[in-house]
Design a protein around this motif. Structure first.
Motif, short mmCIF file in Angstrom:
data_model
loop_
_atom_site.label_atom_id
_atom_site.label_comp_id
_atom_site.label_asym_id
_atom_site.label_seq_id
_atom_site.Cartn_x
_atom_site.Cartn_y
_atom_site.Cartn_z
N ALA A 1 43.18 42.84 38.09
CA ALA A 1 42.31 42.67 39.26
C ALA A 1 43.10 42.21 40.47
O ALA A 1 42.77 42.58 41.61
N SER A 2 44.12 41.40 40.25
CA SER A 2 44.90 40.90 41.39
C SER A 2 45.54 42.07 42.11
O SER A 2 45.48 42.16 43.35
N GLU A 3 46.16 42.95 41.36
CA GLU A 3 46.81 44.10 42.00
C GLU A 3 45.77 44.96 42.74
O GLU A 3 45.99 45.38 43.88
N ASP B 1 36.11 31.61 45.66
CA ASP B 1 36.69 32.89 45.21
C ASP B 1 37.95 32.58 44.40
O ASP B 1 38.34 31.42 44.23
N TYR B 2 38.61 33.65 43.94
CA TYR B 2 39.77 33.43 43.07
C TYR B 2 41.02 33.12 43.90
O TYR B 2 41.25 33.75 44.94
N PRO B 3 41.86 32.17 43.45
CA PRO B 3 43.02 31.74 44.26
C PRO B 3 43.93 32.89 44.73
O PRO B 3 44.35 32.88 45.89
N ILE C 1 33.43 39.29 48.23
CA ILE C 1 32.46 38.62 47.34
C ILE C 1 32.95 38.65 45.89
O ILE C 1 33.34 39.71 45.39
N THR C 2 32.91 37.51 45.24
CA THR C 2 33.25 37.45 43.81
C THR C 2 31.95 37.62 43.02
O THR C 2 30.99 36.87 43.24
N HIS C 3 31.94 38.61 42.13
CA HIS C 3 30.70 38.95 41.41
C HIS C 3 30.28 37.83 40.44
O HIS C 3 29.12 37.45 40.37
N GLY D 1 35.38 42.07 40.87
CA GLY D 1 34.61 42.23 39.63
C GLY D 1 35.41 41.89 38.39
O GLY D 1 35.12 42.40 37.30
N ALA D 2 36.39 40.99 38.54
CA ALA D 2 37.26 40.65 37.41
C ALA D 2 36.43 40.19 36.20
O ALA D 2 36.78 40.47 35.06
N HIS D 3 35.34 39.46 36.49
CA HIS D 3 34.55 38.93 35.38
C HIS D 3 33.24 39.65 35.12
O HIS D 3 32.52 39.30 34.19
N LEU E 1 40.81 44.78 32.99
CA LEU E 1 40.13 45.30 31.79
C LEU E 1 40.50 44.49 30.55
O LEU E 1 39.98 44.73 29.47
N HIS E 2 41.42 43.52 30.75
CA HIS E 2 41.83 42.68 29.61
C HIS E 2 40.94 41.44 29.46
O HIS E 2 41.22 40.57 28.65
N LYS E 3 39.89 41.36 30.25
CA LYS E 3 38.95 40.26 30.05
C LYS E 3 37.77 40.76 29.21
O LYS E 3 37.71 40.54 28.03
N TRP E 4 36.87 41.51 29.83
CA TRP E 4 35.61 41.82 29.14
C TRP E 4 35.57 43.19 28.50
O TRP E 4 34.73 43.44 27.63
#
Ligand SMILES: Cc1ncc(COP(=O)(O)O)c(C=O)c1O
Length: 429
Positions: free
Chosen positions: A133-135, A158-160, A209-211, A240-242, A263-266
């Motif tokens: 997601a960072s990339e 939001d994410y750091p 926006i962080t979902h 949408g990382a999470h 895609l390595h989270k959920w």
């Protein structure tokens, strides 16, 4: 039914290689088929508490019984079939890397793009494969044309990586960051939307926006914020990382221009996988992070010029989709919520224990944050690992302080009971 068939068929191919390495137990494929047959017709909400069904899903993971991982929000183990496919791809690549990587595995990218786009609910010409997601999101953050004085609205929660990337643009180019501050948890969508709309001015160009807020598990009303942003012709970026493969939604539902996820989270894909969605008409104007040829100006593939990389990882995403579709997103979403509410319900009335996450489906999913009055989150984290072999992560950031607990579908109720016992015992000290 067809998802099930495709998963089991692939299993047959994989297991031949896996049986010899004793990693895979073929009996499980019969168990899961029976469990899926029995689950037919049951609504997802009812199935969420059907332990017999979820026990067969748990068997699909190769996780140790002596250690309980409650940081699946950070990164999740992949099911055995996914790990096995990745190893198989690797072994082949290692025999003649240039041939297997660039002739065999790379040829799988277009079918994978199509399949992932189907799952995400976008056109395949709008989806670029990324490593995380960072990339994906930093491609958008650094790729948008903005000038000094242009405003970007984002949230302090939001994410750091994303906040830092925006701050870098602020320092370097003089864009202005306008920070929304929200004391989560909040069970009022209108109040959240208002925080964003109050921050919009005539100079606002972008809203980020962080979902699902990673710190405490707050689900954000993305569509409602995006609709307001669109009335003002803003660019809408969604982290949408999470949320991807956790909640039942399609990107088209969000009314956004850009969406990035891991895609390595959920999804349960191998570590180092993600994607970027860019709305078709926005592709041309968005600069890629890595230079691309002129011929790709309008092509989503311009965001994939990364050079040599582990194609054996990327191609195993396909196997993660098989597993995910076999369970079904609505069943998975309901189960994840069930697991979080199971442990939160059991600790909510314990003296000194405080929960910082909503129980309601509209406002959260699997992630929950807990704290114990008078104690530091790090103390609870250490207590759980030392006394119960439970791994979780403490969060101390802005006004947030607690231990984050994130189960995934392979977590069992006895493991959650162990967590409850650990929290109860710690709180009584
Ligand atoms: C909300 C959010 N966005 C982005 C990321 C970055 O994900 P990755 O490290 O896979 O790039 C994370 C990671 O936890 C996150 O929680």
């Amino acid at each position: 039914m067809s998802n099930r068939r495709s998963f089991i068929n692939k299993l047959g191919v994989l297991s031949a290689a896996a049986i010899t390495s004793n990693i895979f137990q073929p009996a499980w494929s019969a168990d899961i088929l029976r469990a899926l047959d029995k689950a037919d017709g049951k609504i997802a909400f009812e199935l969420a508490g059907d332990e017999a069904f979820w026990q067969t899903v748990q068997q699909a993971y190769n996780t140790p019984s002596s250690f309980i991982n409650f940081n699946n929000g950070g990164v999740s183990p992949a099911p055995r079939t996914v790990a096995e496919a990745m190893k198989l791809n690797y072994d082949q690549s290692n025999q003649a890397p240039s041939y297997f990587m660039w002739r065999i595995l790379d040829a799988g990218r277009e079918p994978l793009r199509r399949r992932l786009a189907g799952l995400a609910g976008c056109d395949r010409e709008e989806l670029a494969l990324q490593r995380n997601a960072s990339e994906a999101l930093e491609t958008v953050i650094f790729g948008l044309d903005l000038k000094a004085g242009d405003e970007v609205v984002l949230c302090k929660k939001d994410y750091p990586h994303m906040m830092n990337s925006w701050k870098q643009r602020e320092k370097r180019e003089g864009i202005k960051l306008v920070w929304v501050d929200i004391a989560f948890p909040v069970e009022d969508e209108a109040a959240i939307v208002k925080k964003y709309t109050d921050a919009f001015t005539a100079r606002t160009k972008v809203v980020h926006i962080t979902h699902l807020i990673n710190w405490i598990g707050q689900k954000m009303p993305v569509r409602k914020i995006a609709d307001e942003a669109k009335k003002r012709h803003l660019e809408v970026i969604v982290d949408g990382a999470h949320s991807f493969a956790h909640f039942d939604f399609k990107i088209a539902d969000l009314n956004c221009d850009y969406f990035g996820t891991s895609l390595h989270k959920w999804l349960g894909a191998p570590i180092g996988t993600g994607f970027l969605y860019v709305k078709k008409e926005k592709i041309q104007k968005l600069w890629p992070l890595f230079g691309s040829p002129d011929t790709q100006e309008n092509d989503i593939r311009k965001f994939e010029n990364l050079g040599t990389r582990p194609f054996y990882i990327e191609q195993a995403i396909d196997d993660a989709i098989d597993f995910h579709e076999m369970i079904g997103i609505s069943r998975k979403e309901e189960r994840l919520l069930y697991l979080k509410n199971y442990w939160m319900e059991k600790v909510k009335d314990i003296p000194k224990v405080k929960l910082h996450t909503s129980f309601k489906k509209e406002f959260g999913g699997a992630i929950g944050l807990v704290s114990v009055e008078g104690k530091k989150p790090g103390e609870l984290e250490s207590y759980l690992i030392q006394n119960y072999r439970i791994h979780c992560v403490s969060v101390v950031y802005e006004d947030i302080s607690g231990v984050r607990i994130t189960p995934n579908v392979y977590i069992s109720l006895p493991q959650l009971d162990m967590l409850v016992e650990g929290i109860t015992s710690f709180a009584s000290k």
